[in-house]
Design a protein around this motif. Structure first.
Motif, PDB file in Angstrom:
ATOM      1  N   GLU A  59       9.930   1.462  -0.267  1.00 21.21           N
ATOM      2  CA  GLU A  59      11.102   1.413   0.599  1.00 21.21           C
ATOM      3  C   GLU A  59      12.351   1.803  -0.190  1.00 21.21           C
ATOM      4  OE1 GLU A  59      12.783   1.040   4.328  1.00 21.21           O
ATOM      5  OE2 GLU A  59      10.710   1.139   3.676  1.00 21.21           O
ATOM      6  N   CYS A  85       1.777   1.725   7.181  1.00 21.65           N
ATOM      7  CA  CYS A  85       2.395   0.407   7.392  1.00 21.65           C
ATOM      8  C   CYS A  85       3.913   0.415   7.207  1.00 21.65           C
ATOM      9  CB  CYS A  85       1.793  -0.616   6.424  1.00 21.65           C
ATOM     10  SG  CYS A  85       0.017  -0.862   6.603  1.00 21.65           S
ATOM     11  N   LYS A  86       4.480   1.480   6.687  1.00 20.12           N
ATOM     12  CA  LYS A  86       5.907   1.462   6.375  1.00 20.12           C
ATOM     13  C   LYS A  86       6.725   1.311   7.655  1.00 20.12           C
ATOM     14  CE  LYS A  86       6.482   6.510   6.294  1.00 20.12           C
ATOM     15  NZ  LYS A  86       6.822   7.671   5.453  1.00 20.12           N
ATOM     16  N   GLU A 133      10.206  -2.153  -1.804  1.00 19.44           N
ATOM     17  CA  GLU A 133       8.960  -2.844  -1.466  1.00 19.44           C
ATOM     18  C   GLU A 133       7.856  -1.822  -1.194  1.00 19.44           C
ATOM     19  OE1 GLU A 133      10.208  -5.088   1.883  1.00 19.44           O
ATOM     20  OE2 GLU A 133      10.861  -6.812   0.681  1.00 19.44           O
ATOM     21  N   TYR A 145       4.566  -0.085   0.508  1.00 20.44           N
ATOM     22  CA  TYR A 145       3.923  -0.006   1.818  1.00 20.44           C
ATOM     23  C   TYR A 145       2.910   1.132   1.794  1.00 20.44           C
ATOM     24  CZ  TYR A 145       7.585  -2.985   3.882  1.00 20.44           C
ATOM     25  OH  TYR A 145       8.434  -4.022   4.179  1.00 20.44           O
ATOM     26  N   HIS A 187      -5.769   0.593   2.002  1.00 22.27           N
ATOM     27  CA  HIS A 187      -5.651   0.544   3.452  1.00 22.27           C
ATOM     28  C   HIS A 187      -7.040   0.600   4.088  1.00 22.27           C
ATOM     29  CE1 HIS A 187      -4.568   1.875   7.556  1.00 22.27           C
ATOM     30  NE2 HIS A 187      -3.475   1.157   7.326  1.00 22.27           N
ATOM     31  N   PRO A 246      -0.812   1.619  -1.645  1.00 22.59           N
ATOM     32  CA  PRO A 246       0.529   1.638  -1.029  1.00 22.59           C
ATOM     33  C   PRO A 246       1.470   2.569  -1.797  1.00 22.59           C
ATOM     34  CG  PRO A 246       0.195  -0.425  -2.209  1.00 22.59           C
ATOM     35  CD  PRO A 246      -1.120   0.285  -2.223  1.00 22.59           C
ATOM     36  N   CYS A 290       0.321  -4.026  -0.357  1.00 20.64           N
ATOM     37  CA  CYS A 290       1.242  -3.610   0.696  1.00 20.64           C
ATOM     38  C   CYS A 290       2.004  -4.821   1.229  1.00 20.64           C
ATOM     39  CB  CYS A 290       0.471  -2.924   1.816  1.00 20.64           C
ATOM     40  SG  CYS A 290       1.473  -2.478   3.248  1.00 20.64           S
ATOM     41  N   LYS A 291       3.278  -4.645   1.472  1.00 17.62           N
ATOM     42  CA  LYS A 291       4.118  -5.742   1.939  1.00 17.62           C
ATOM     43  C   LYS A 291       3.761  -6.169   3.351  1.00 17.62           C
ATOM     44  CE  LYS A 291       7.798  -8.331   1.083  1.00 17.62           C
ATOM     45  NZ  LYS A 291       7.890  -9.231  -0.089  1.00 17.62           N
ATOM     46  N   ARG A 292       3.168  -5.285   4.121  1.00 23.10           N
ATOM     47  CA  ARG A 292       2.891  -5.594   5.528  1.00 23.10           C
ATOM     48  C   ARG A 292       1.476  -6.122   5.739  1.00 23.10           C
ATOM     49  NH1 ARG A 292       3.673  -1.468  10.690  1.00 23.10           N
ATOM     50  NH2 ARG A 292       3.098  -2.973  12.304  1.00 23.10           N
TER      51      ARG A 292
END
Length: 299
Positions: free
Chosen positions: A281, A292-293, A286, A288, A270, A277, A262-264
């Protein structure tokens, strides 16, 4: 200066419209329940002409009321005009209803054509027709479906991405089904009506693909929902080829579903939902987690 329609004018117009609906309903009920066995049923013809005359009277009355009403000012909906540009979970559930509405519209159009043919053969024309309210037949051409023309785009993506195999599994003048295999990660079926994407089903590589059967795995059901959101986001009535290219590019980003974190939060799974993820996007591709998006902030 714009005039405002008062409540009394609106009530009068609504009552007149209701009377028109009632008179039209009586005609169709009469045609349904009292169909004559032959063309020599004079009593039926007289009754039908009386009902048609009532429709004409109510229609002229409604037109007179509408002409007397002032034109309302433009209605400002504010930030609600941007609601169709956002892909959120609340809008994803509408897509199934949209597909059912399109199917129902096709059935209504087919039945209406049969009714017109039957009425021309068995019943005389209504003596009075107001030319001012006749529907222009040219408007019917707006519903013509353009045949699927994405063969060049599919061949281009097959050459560009070696790990992505796209095939046309069912082709017809109006409805086309495209099969997509993304490496050994997942498979998908995309249904088209002309050049417009209507439905997407995504499953794991080991599952059997069926157009209206969901995956047995929750992860791929979530990806299917995200694909519907992307399909609505990239939709373009004037540039359907560009919409298809954008969707296929976005879909190819799932090739790293099991590899890219995940980018975040920088995690593969998770910490709470224990899911991969599964969101990509729409502009940057990306990865997510759904939790988290990034959220869209209204101005």
């Amino acid at each position: 200066m714009n005039q405002v329609i008062n409540q009394e004018q609106l009530n009068i117009a609504l009552r007149s419209f209701y009377k028109l609906r009632v008179s039209i309903t009586k005609i169709f009920r009469n045609l349904t329940n009292n169909q004559p066995p032959n063309h020599e049923n004079d009593e039926f013809d007289v009754e039908l002409q009386v009902l048609a005359k009532s429709v004409n009277i109510n229609l002229r009355e409604l037109e007179r009321i509408f002409k007397a009403m002032p034109i309302p000012p433009p209605f400002n909906i504010g930030k609600n005009m941007y609601i169709t540009q956002e892909t959120i979970d609340d809008r994803e559930a509408l897509h199934t209803h949209m597909v059912n509405v399109n199917k129902l519209a096709d059935k209504i159009q087919a039945h209406s054509s049969l009714i017109q043919i039957e009425s021309r053969q068995n019943y005389p024309p209504i003596p009075y027709v107001n030319p001012e309210i006749m529907v222009q037949r040219d408007n019917l051409h707006n519903n013509i479906v353009v045949p699927f023309q994405g063969d060049k785009i599919i061949n281009k993506f097959n050459r560009s991405f070696k790990n992505m195999d796209i095939k046309i599994t069912n082709a017809s003048p109006t409805n086309t089904v495209v099969s997509i295999t993304l490496g050994r990660v997942l498979k998908a079926l995309v249904s088209f009506k002309g050049m417009k994407m209507e439905w997407v089903i995504i499953k794991s590589f080991a599952e059997k693909l069926e157009l209206y059967t969901e995956s047995d795995h929750y992860v791929f059901r979530r990806i299917t929902n995200n694909a519907h959101a992307a399909m609505l986001y990239f939709y373009s009535r004037s540039l359907p080829e560009k919409a298809l290219c954008s969707f296929l590019t976005w879909f190819h980003s799932y090739i790293n579903l099991y590899k890219e974190p995940c980018k975040r939060c920088r995690l593969h799974m998770h910490r709470h939902s224990m899911l991969l993820p599964v969101w990509r996007e729409l502009n940057t591709l990306e990865p997510y987690h759904d939790e988290c998006k990034p959220q869209v902030m209204w101005n």
